[in-house]
Design an enzyme around this catalytic site. Structure first.
Site, PDB file in Angstrom:
ATOM      1  N   GLY A 101      -3.285   2.126  11.155  1.00 32.87           N
ATOM      2  CA  GLY A 101      -2.058   2.464  10.441  1.00 32.87           C
ATOM      3  C   GLY A 101      -1.168   3.368  11.285  1.00 32.87           C
ATOM      4  N   CYS A 102       0.081   3.480  10.883  1.00 30.22           N
ATOM      5  CA  CYS A 102       1.036   4.244  11.685  1.00 30.22           C
ATOM      6  C   CYS A 102       0.766   5.746  11.634  1.00 30.22           C
ATOM      7  CB  CYS A 102       2.469   3.930  11.253  1.00 30.22           C
ATOM      8  SG  CYS A 102       2.768   4.084   9.489  1.00 30.22           S
ATOM      9  N   TYR A 103       0.641   6.305  10.439  1.00 28.56           N
ATOM     10  CA  TYR A 103       0.356   7.740  10.351  1.00 28.56           C
ATOM     11  C   TYR A 103      -0.982   8.071  11.018  1.00 28.56           C
ATOM     12  CZ  TYR A 103       4.171   8.485   6.910  1.00 28.56           C
ATOM     13  OH  TYR A 103       5.374   8.587   6.267  1.00 28.56           O
TER      14      TYR A 103
END
Lengths: 346, 346, 346, 346
Positions: free
Chosen positions: C149-151
């Protein structure tokens, strides 16, 4: 095969750093020198954090950069390119000037709009105006290119084929253009201070912008006679891109379909100019960061006006990308080398 | 003195909530009812967080709001105001309609642009077009006001005095307008989805926007004959404001100075229309959040075009502010009551 | 050599179209199929105007795309990838899943945060978490990648090397992250409607975002024991990019210099992670549109906190770029193929 | 009744012009003098186009403004207010200083953070810190107010009631704040040049911002002992507003509900501080242009952290609005006079 050695004179302005972005991904060239008066001695990655650990070149004097390069891009404020171009050509280098110094053929016009005569007169006959879609054969043979201005590119590409074929009237053309803020460069000013510019919009230099004689020169060449243009630039609160909304009159009997067809035909084999299908309208974001020009044709049934919208990235097809396109043509590289830059969807 | 009881029909759209913002600071009125079909039963502070603990009204049916109000603002999608206005007037209330239903005098034009005939024909003769700078006396006597559209306001204010005095040609007028995104309302769409709209710019509804017949109606009344207009709206990636760049031809012998003087004189005593000194250009941010219209006059010496820039806040002088100005005139309040809204510097 | 045939399942969301942008400039692959349920039958250039006359593929069913591809990217809402990955693997294809379905190892945690059990349990043991800087060897052998995921990418890259070496405390870590709006996807919502989102800023899903268990999984693996994290995401009114500001405590006796040195050493040979010199701070714009992660280390002398800032493009290193990096590793391509994307200076 | 005569020293910075915006709509005062060193002799409407034909005051010397005013606002860079305040007080005027000169009680701390000792020592004992929610009684009697800084206001309002009642731990508080660009003032810099700032985000002065001693002074007073704070400011690419995300630990046994209740009770009768219901989160746009502070309370069940979000307009409650609130209290006006500024919905 050894790569072409490239130098950029004036590398730390916005046009300079955009050239760096493009040239670092161009397989046939090697960036060997960057000049800057403000940042001489500094690494370019200190000046632009996006180049951190990507480009280790240091800013040098123009002389040194000319010496070590085969090919030079000049990205200087107007008035500074003539001497440098002269030196570089004398030393056997090729030159693309991204400033205004060589764009105008007529010295009188240059003096009127820029307030000074040509400095190195003998070069002006040789300089080729680098709009590839109209001058490709001459560009191939040139040593010195006058790279077009951003607004003139956005207005000339849609209008020149139509004026050539006398499909639209030479009178009463209005070009209402809107540009992102990078067009104003990296120099600080109140008008580009974030809180003054953000959420704002305004026209500037109405009827007096220095791109006017260049626009008229292009259109007049295409038309074979003088074509005056009313031109109003506006400042969009975005970083990049120009959208020009152009109002003209179709010549009696010419339909919007014929105008659309002529543009579509003229650009059918051009890699960087795309005419949208009738019924669609250009959007600036679809060309941002790319070397593309999108054109759409519209008509106002009631008033009989033909309305043409064109959009480019002012920093790419309007500056650095078109300069690299000229480099590719001059050197016999694939014209799209380094320029397969897709506009991101967002 | 007891305050005037105000109701808003269609209070949860952007025009509705802008009316609330203005009316809550208007000393002579009391906001008593808000209608909403989408949010009936909900508190307005749940729908708009900026009203938290400031306005405790709950959304009700239109019927209930009409009943408890003396004066009604209708902020509805076009086509929905006629019946409601009729009911409110029958019940003895006064009405300002902010939609398009009563703006066009000509039913044929209405049917052509809006696809349906007038629903309550008898009201159309009575409705007064609420552009105070041209209709103040009629507005004083009116029970029903058709509040002008945003683009028509920005284009009519600079052109009407000039057409009245035959200072500019009735032919070939081009209005190139740019509007912030609130003009598209609160309804969701891909074009107003943040990542698609941000850092983008485009024209839309070229030659076909429904404000065209309203613009032409205004200009034709001023000129005393038909005035066709080429009108192109664009979407600016900002929240608020319209800037219109208008191109026209001065009538033979009329100077830019005379045009500027006529506009300056016409608006000398108007509280909300300001003509800038010659040599200055309007900027959208200088009118945002206010009920002001700024106008600047320019000329292109070479092409003889007169270029006029005007700017308003589309939600204030282009909608809710002008509606409150009409309320003030209808009720005999100070015309600036609730409208001394300063444009913030940033 | 024939090119690897690539298909994208879920090609018309923001992650899908970002994959297209990157893969069209990747020399070793050919994009052969795009699936979309919403746009089946439509050309991708009709869905995204930036691809006009650049990509002529039409959206098809997932089945057809799987059939014609050797390698598949799944860019689907969570919960939809397991069945499709299973089919593709059975047919001998390799798969990178950009959704959340295979990221969490622990089924209980998955069920708690996503509200459903694993659908195809046998695949979960095989899926490799595609964070190349920590899992490169496993990725080389994998058939199925769970793309991070990005975070979690923005938080794990700076913290994992430090937790591995026990330089920072496993307790009390706070990650305050700010993301551009593309992180919310192309689906319409009031919070991403331009006038609501522009010039606004807010936190959301405080303490409850689904990336929390993924962040904690990564940090716990690095630390060798459970590492709880307080994570607050915020919505920035910009298109792209994540900046995470991370607060932690150095283990007794460990200096900021040692922390900086460990990170610098760990990433010394990584092409996409750059640790800035002490004294400098990351800026989001320096990584936008690139596959880079920039990290800067700071200390608050007075409170003894170590503050680490990291920034990535949520759509590139946080999604499509990292997925292509995984493709390159899986297929033995140069890891930087297609990913020499420079962040533009503006 | 004659109106109070107000002068602004340093009227052409962003805080100065925001004071003008507010004071022009304040019934009990008359703006009589504006000083500016950079624009002396110029009309304020030439400096700020939004004031065109609204405010005809000319910029004068500080001396003249002091002379003609009863009450002075000083909106100067730090270090310049002490002498001027001294002169004004000697002449019997009242003063609100919006700079930092009188905020810190401890001269040592001032010298450490600002690099110079107090210039007019005798005034420092008299100056009252103008946070009305905590100092209202003292403000009533004061001749000289130190108006709080923007970040300190946004962090002190949510934390001071909790520290007073010992509901949260005095240790380990982290304040992660994000501010719009007007906080940096009207002075030009590369970081606030539109193309560098737009679509960017970054932290700055990490652990070293001059608001830190002021924040800690406030919290320590509330707690009755030293409270160190880790504070990181960030620059949001928007014009206005601050959102602070504050991380702290509840004291053993204290629930989130109790914390929320204490804040709600403390501010129950305050006109400008609103605590949102549990379950809701603040959004910056809901307070922009208003004098409000919105606070929301959240908990992270897993990590036991209490997370408090607060948001103000940095130019209003964070500067000019709070200054006018202090004026109202000092003069016995209705505290909300001139401050019923609604945050627009967009």
């Amino acid at each position: 095969m050894s790569k072409l050695k490239i130098g950029i004179i004036g590398s730390t302005g916005y046009v300079g750093v955009e050239l760096i972005r493009i040239l670092l991904n161009h397989d046939d060239v090697e960036l060997v020198g960057l000049s800057s008066t403000s940042f001489e001695g500094k690494g370019i990655e200190e000046v632009y954090g996006n180049l951190y650990s990507i480009c280790s070149l240091k800013c040098e004097s123009a002389e040194k950069v000319i010496e070590k390069s085969d090919f030079l891009f000049l990205a200087l404020p107007h008035g500074l390119s003539e001497e440098i171009a002269s030196k570089a050509l004398s030393a056997g280098k090729k030159v693309v000037d991204l400033g205004a110094d060589f764009r105008l053929v007529n010295e009188e016009a240059y003096e009127k709009w820029y307030g000074k005569p040509f400095a190195v007169k003998e070069l002006h006959g040789e300089a080729v105006y680098g709009l590839p879609e109209f001058n490709r054969e001459k560009i191939k043979e040139a040593r010195l290119i006058a790279n077009p201005g951003c607004y003139p590119t956005s207005i000339s590409l849609p209008l020149m084929p139509l004026l050539k074929k006398s499909l639209v009237s030479k009178k009463g053309i209005v070009a209402d253009s809107k540009s992102g803020v990078t067009g104003a460069g990296r120099g600080l000013s109140l008008g580009t201070h974030f809180p003054e510019c953000n959420e704002n919009f305004s026209a500037y230099k109405i009827g007096s912008h220095r791109h006017i004689p260049e626009i008229e020169q292009n259109l007049s060449i295409a038309a074979g006679e003088d074509v005056p243009v009313t031109f109003t630039p506006h400042l969009l609160p975005i970083n990049r891109g120009i959208l020009s909304t152009i109002y003209c009159d179709a010549v009696e009997g010419v339909t919007t379909e014929e105008i659309h067809k002529e543009l579509s035909n003229y650009y059918a084999n051009e890699p960087f100019v795309k005419v949208l299908p009738l019924g669609e309208a250009v959007a600036l974001k679809n060309v941002k960061f790319s070397n593309l020009c999108h054109i759409s044709v519209h008509s106002d049934e009631r008033t009989k006006k033909v309305i043409i919208c064109s959009t480019i990235d002012n920093m790419v097809k309007g500056a650095a990308g078109q300069a690299v396109q000229n480099l590719n043509i001059m050197m016999g590289f694939d014209e799209q080398k380094g320029l397969k830059l897709l506009a991101p969807a967002f």
